[in-house]
Design a protein around this motif. Sequence first.
Motif: not given
Length: 259
Positions: A128, A131, A151, A153, A170, A236, A253
């Motif tokens: 990634m 974040i 996205e 996280v 992300s 994620h 994930n």
Amino acid sequence: MSYPFSLKEVSKMFDIPITTLRYWERQGLIHLQRNDGNNYKEFFFDDLSYVCDMDIYHNLGWNKSELEDLYSMDFSQIEQTLRASDLRIQEEIEKLQAMRTRIEKRRAVLDRIQELAMRPYSESELGMEKIVSTPNDKEALIKYGKPLLTEFVAMISLTGDQETLEYGFSVPKDFSYGKVLLQKGRTDASYVVFLLKAPAKELVFPYKIESLRPYIEPHVRNIARLYSKPKELLCHFLLTAYDEEFQGPCFYNEVYAQL
């Protein structure tokens, strides 16, 4: 050429469904003549010119209103309507291209899940770019929510006496909203990555430490045995799909474990 053509024959000639021909006839866009002998509706040769016109302009994307106005249009009006049709087609092409991009992205996620399943606990760079924190107000969530929610996280810190959990998203490196929680390349941290799956009925959004713990603890023990105890887990979210093991929908994930 005075012989008649049946609906079936004209349908075959122009490759147009009979139902479409009947619809056009009901709307007054084409003309059929009733056979006095058998009471069937038929086309004669001069009627086919109308079918030909409807077929051409229908396939060019003209709508019902435009087709109805065809024979009241002069040359310039036809040209103007063709330009409008071309713009609509271009918009549809762009929509289809965007849809294809989303399909390719989703297929890449499926490939990623298979890769993680085949190579658990592999050393990896962080996958990634950045974040950022979750939006802290409703308007921001409405503005950014759709792309961000795909996205999600969960950042789980394993240092200290108790785990802590922080939520983020992300995003591309040029995304400017929100507080930056982590950015690729800013640290020399090393990671191993693995696939985490858990039943959706237990691991509801947003993830909670209590619901995550039964599913992450075996992985933490395995990583500690193979490498060292991880300091942080970056969980994620990838997608939701039925899973045979859990007999129901499951959250998949990819998890980056910082060593």
